[in-house]
Design an enzyme around this catalytic site. Structure first.
Site, PDB file in Angstrom:
ATOM      1  N   HIS A  32       0.826  -1.208   0.000  1.00 35.03           N
ATOM      2  CA  HIS A  32       0.000   0.000   0.000  1.00 35.03           C
ATOM      3  C   HIS A  32       0.866   1.267   0.000  1.00 35.03           C
ATOM      4  CE1 HIS A  32      -3.276   2.599   2.139  1.00 35.03           C
ATOM      5  NE2 HIS A  32      -3.186   2.864   0.847  1.00 35.03           N
TER       6      HIS A  32
ATOM      7  N   HIS B 206       1.399   5.077  -2.783  1.00 39.87           N
ATOM      8  CA  HIS B 206       1.560   6.468  -2.320  1.00 39.87           C
ATOM      9  C   HIS B 206       2.975   6.990  -2.544  1.00 39.87           C
ATOM     10  CE1 HIS B 206      -2.248   7.074   0.027  1.00 39.87           C
ATOM     11  NE2 HIS B 206      -2.264   5.751  -0.050  1.00 39.87           N
TER      12      HIS B 206
ATOM     13  N   HIS C  70      -3.906   0.699  -6.343  1.00 39.43           N
ATOM     14  CA  HIS C  70      -4.273   1.334  -5.076  1.00 39.43           C
ATOM     15  C   HIS C  70      -5.657   0.901  -4.615  1.00 39.43           C
ATOM     16  CE1 HIS C  70      -5.759   4.659  -2.448  1.00 39.43           C
ATOM     17  NE2 HIS C  70      -4.608   4.395  -1.874  1.00 39.43           N
TER      18      HIS C  70
ATOM     19  N   ILE D 150      -6.756   9.056  -0.846  1.00 39.98           N
ATOM     20  CA  ILE D 150      -7.102   8.760   0.544  1.00 39.98           C
ATOM     21  C   ILE D 150      -6.145   7.691   1.045  1.00 39.98           C
ATOM     22  CG2 ILE D 150      -8.732   6.932   0.016  1.00 39.98           C
ATOM     23  CD1 ILE D 150      -9.137   9.536   2.802  1.00 39.98           C
TER      24      ILE D 150
END
Length: 895
Positions: free
Chosen positions: A553, A558, A745, A895
């Site tokens: 993740h 990110h 994602h 998010i």
């Protein structure tokens, strides 16, 4: 998921300025214009090289001109949380000042610009937007308008949505701005180009200097501390995760560089810490609302998502102590001497909290009073998995299924070599040979097949967290109330196409004068071995949860995307077609990453305090980046091939044959990958019909060079970086980036509460060693007499679990205005008929995929996604309604 009753109170201009005569169209709402004082009244500003629009006719008596109206739509910075007096001041400024506009000819840089004064025209109440209007007389020989220069004369920044020009012979011209324009005391204008895209070599003469100037502005000079209003993109290492000035224990290593390779983040220029010159000072965070470090102004979210995230962030921060200073306000409990019923009470009755009046005043509606006993509780909603089957987490079949159709489908790999052996230094970590032997495996698969034949037939798979975690075991065990092992978990592919776990190995390296310890745990019907197997599974799940959050993740989506965002803004003009293709995939990522550095991945933040391997979490992600991350393997097909889950097969769908045919993540993911790739192919081929255009595109080449050598500079010398010479090279690179920001994602993020909200299914850390590792007589007796309590003691504590449940709820939520992949077309795409048609084809493919996924989930032959009490696999369904839904693929990592 929290189950509150929210009362939303919004403040609008309509409630402040009611009036009896209409002043704008739309919704029947009417307003009174605030009269400006004489000191605010100004005539049209004439810039050097510009001509006021009312003087155009004086340029040449014979000139023929067109009357052109410019309508500017802005969203004023009126914060619904702002005090009423400030709102009145904001509105007065809004109505009393103007925007100065200058039209720029595309064809001739020597053409004088045409200036005009845009005054407020009206307010669109529904969207809280304000419209300004300016009139121009544009000579017919002015040529095509290529850009508009804007000066904001207000005292406040303004968010420009778009500018529409009406009256030109070519018809309406829309300029999409979507940008904050600061009060401009120096009168340096902002540049906004039309929606027409140009390669650098095809840029009209009148726009070439402006194109270059805007890129220079965005790059900055690499000096000074960045301010909130800045729009500068630059690089820095991750040196702001620790807070050594607050406490020496909060010091953390710098990530980025030879010692700890890592992608780069956005530079903020904050001062360095007084006690550690290598570390950057952190943004003060005394408020309950997390404050992001600097990100370029236009990277900050300006949608309902911001409000949704802040409200839910306050909830999670306050009610479950995301700020560790508030932990004392929640009653602390261990799971000792309790049953799993106590865990279930988090959903039935909630968490008892102290200082209820404090919480009620801060968050009315989120705290419930149990009137019979006068206590107050924070209550969670049961995840869908738990609603369908309360015992789903206990079953081995579900444990296996989630490696293919759960939250972390990126770790399972084919076993291609036997016997298993560590690559770590045996002088430090002990004998490298695995304790999982051929005899053990053949016994567990019932003598159906030999290990050699099983490997040949691709029947054995592994979750391998041995070599990554083992170097951290000794350090982690020095932390309070936590433990760690290296682990290997072996799965066998059954004739039904499902995986069955057949062995777990836990390893402790030599430490504290003791030799290496390792043990293999097997499924069993005997009570002792059965409970030991469940304990071993809990440790493996903690490893998988930590790896998922830190690598699958955070790191791989990110963190690795931020350099793409920075390079795109520094090297590709907003007029560049590739900029406009990528822009929706980068929205809000830098801001959410900044918030993560403040509250999630920072020293003693949520991740460190609740996930394995604790305070070494971010350092661990650096090791994973160094040893595992490759840009080319971020492409889904190559990822599957690299893990042995697929082989190339031109005759198979997608050109790949899956090793496990019923692999829901791969089945749905490859369909989505193909749809994305076809869209990118249509787009790229339209703008690069000649392959030489790719190599000659200096902006594109600078962009790719900067990503490789600066943004991911610690891996700049790796041989696997793709070349960028042809349109096909570009298609592969762009498709990979788009996949990471959308499909990848979505697959690892939006199922977090569904699969992790009931934390026994995915415990994020383990607090106790397994009962067979050097047990005392008392410890072994406790295990034999109360094995369920031994398991509960291994799980996270109540405060850890509640924190994690709250943050997973936040991260799993779609906002009401989520921007889903392929749902709405970008304005610049719409204006080109070829691109518009390609997008409609893309959208059609995504709508078709919705039905394909539904049909797969309804097929009883697909046992990894269909069964009694089983949650269907929907994480890659493109569209979703708001909330925690377990489906929906947004464009970007927002998010």
């Amino acid at each position: 998921m929290f189950n509150p009753v929210l009362v939303h109170q919004t403040r609008s201009i309509r409630t402040i300025l009611p009036l009896s005569k209409p002043f704008l169209h739309g919704n029947g709402n009417v307003f009174r214009q605030i009269q400006s004082s004489p000191s605010f009244k100004k005539g049209p500003k004439i810039r050097l090289g510009s001509v006021p629009s009312n003087s155009v006719k004086a340029m040449a008596d014979t000139a023929v001109s067109n009357g052109v109206t410019a309508v500017v739509t802005v969203r004023p910075p009126i914060n619904p949380l702002t005090a009423g007096g400030q709102v009145i001041d904001d509105v007065e400024d809004l109505f009393s000042k103007s925007l100065q506009l200058e039209l720029v000819s595309a064809k001739d840089e020597n053409k004088p610009t045409i200036s005009g004064n845009a005054k407020i025209k009206g307010v669109v109440v529904k969207d809280c937007e304000v419209q300004y209007e300016a009139e121009f007389q544009v000579p017919v020989d002015f040529g095509e308008i290529g850009a508009i220069l804007v000066v904001n004369e207000h005292a406040l920044e303004m968010y420009l949505k778009d500018i529409v020009l009406d009256g030109l012979p070519s018809g309406l011209v829309t300029i999409t701005c979507e940008s904050w324009v600061q009060p401009n005391t120096s009168k340096d204008p902002r540049i906004f180009f039309t929606n027409k895209s140009y390669l650098p070599s095809k840029t009209p003469n009148g726009l070439q200097k402006l194109r270059y100037a805007e890129l220079v502005n965005l790059r900055g000079n690499g000096e000074g501390e960045r301010q909130k209003a800045d729009r500068i993109y630059d690089y820095d290492v991750y040196n702001d995760l620790g807070d050594p000035d607050e406490d020496e224990e909060l010091k953390r290593p710098v990530l980025g560089g030879k010692q700890h390779p890592y992608p780069r983040r956005c530079r903020t220029g904050r001062p360095h810490c007084k006690t550690d010159e290598a570390s950057e000072e952190r943004v003060p965070s005394k408020s309950l609302i997390p404050i992001s470090p600097y990100v370029p102004r236009d990277e900050e979210s300006r949608r309902l998502k911001e409000t949704t995230f802040v409200i839910k962030g306050i909830v999670s921060d306050s009610c479950v102590s995301l700020n560790t200073k508030l932990e004392s306000r929640i009653c602390r409990h261990r799971w000792v001497s309790q049953t799993s019923q106590k865990i279930d009470k988090l959903f039935r009755e909630g968490v008892k909290i102290k200082d209820a009046e404090f919480w009620k005043s801060l968050l009315p509606g989120f705290v419930e009073e149990i009137k019979d006993i006068g206590d107050f509780f924070l209550r969670f909603t049961s995840p869908e998995t738990f609603k369908r089957d309360r015992f789903f987490w206990f079953r081995d079949e579900e444990f296996s299924r989630q490696t293919l159709a759960g939250l972390n489908p990126y770790s399972i790999r084919l076993i291609a070599e036997w016997p298993l052996k560590s690559t770590l230094d045996p002088e430090i970590y002990g004998p490298p040979e695995s304790a999982i032997t051929t005899e053990l495996i053949e016994k567990e698969i019932g003598g159906m097949i030999s290990v050699e034949e099983a490997i040949k037939q691709k029947k054995l798979f592994i979750l391998d967290y041995h070599d990554l975690f083992l170097p951290y075991v000794e350090k982690v065990r020095q932390l309070k109330s936590t433990t760690l092992y290296g682990s290997r978990t072996i799965f066998f592919l059954t004739p039904a196409g499902t995986l069955r776990p057949i062995a777990i190995e836990l390893t402790r390296p030599p430490m504290n004068g003791k030799p290496q310890w390792k043990q293999v745990f097997l499924p069993s019907w005997h009570s002792t071995e059965c409970w030991l197997w469940k304990l071993a599974k809990a440790h493996v799940l903690a490893h998988d949860a930590g790896y998922h959050q830190l690598v699958s993740h955070w790191l791989n989506t990110h963190c690795c995307t931020e350099p793409y965002v920075i390079a795109t803004n520094r090297q590709l003009s907003v007029m560049h077609p590739i900029y406009r293709l990528l822009d929706p995939h980068f929205r809000y990522t830098m801001e959410i990453n900044g918030l993560a550095r403040q509250a999630l991945v920072n020293a003693d933040g949520i991740i460190e305090s609740s996930f394995s391997p604790g305070k070494y979490s971010m350092e661990f992600s650096s090791v994973a980046y160094d040893k595992q991350w490759r840009f080319d393997h971020e492409a889904l097909p190559k990822d599957l091939i690299s893990r042995g889950l697929a082989v190339e097969d031109p005759s198979a769908p997608h050109g790949l044959k899956l090793t496990i045919e019923d692999y829901p993540f791969a089945n749905d993911g490859l369909d989505l990958w193909d749809a994305i790739k076809q869209w990118v192919t249509d787009y790229v081929n339209h703008y690069y019909p000649d392959k030489s255009l790719v190599e000659s595109d200096e902006e594109l080449q600078a962009w790719w060079t900067e990503i490789r050598t600066v943004g991911h500079g610690d891996k700049k010398d790796e041989p696997w970086w793709p070349a960028l010479k042809t349109p096909q090279d570009l298609i592969e690179i762009i498709t990979t980036i788009v996949w990471v920001t959308s499909g990848h994602h979505a697959a690892v993020n939006f199922g977090q509460y569904i699969y992790g909200g009931y934390f026994p299914n995915r415990p994020t850390t383990a607090r106790c060693n397994i009962a067979t590792e050097d047990p005392s007589d008392e410890q072994w007796k406790f295990f034999l007499e109360k094995p369920e309590n031994a398991l509960l003691n291994t799980f996270p504590s109540q405060i850890q679990a509640t924190k994690v449940m709250a943050i997973l709820d936040v991260l799993s939520t779609h906002s009401p205005d989520e921007e889903y992949l392929g749902k709405e077309i970008e304005p610049a795409w719409r204006e080109d008929p070829v691109i518009n048609a390609a997008f409609e084809k893309f959208r059609g493919k995504l709508m078709e995929l919705e039905g394909i996924i539904d049909a797969r989930n309804a097929d009883p032959k697909l046992r990894n996604r269909n069964g009694a009490g089983m949650v269907p696999y929907e994480l890659l369904k493109p569209f979703s309604e708001p909330g925690v839904t377990g489906k929906g693929v947004p464009y970007s990592i927002s998010i």
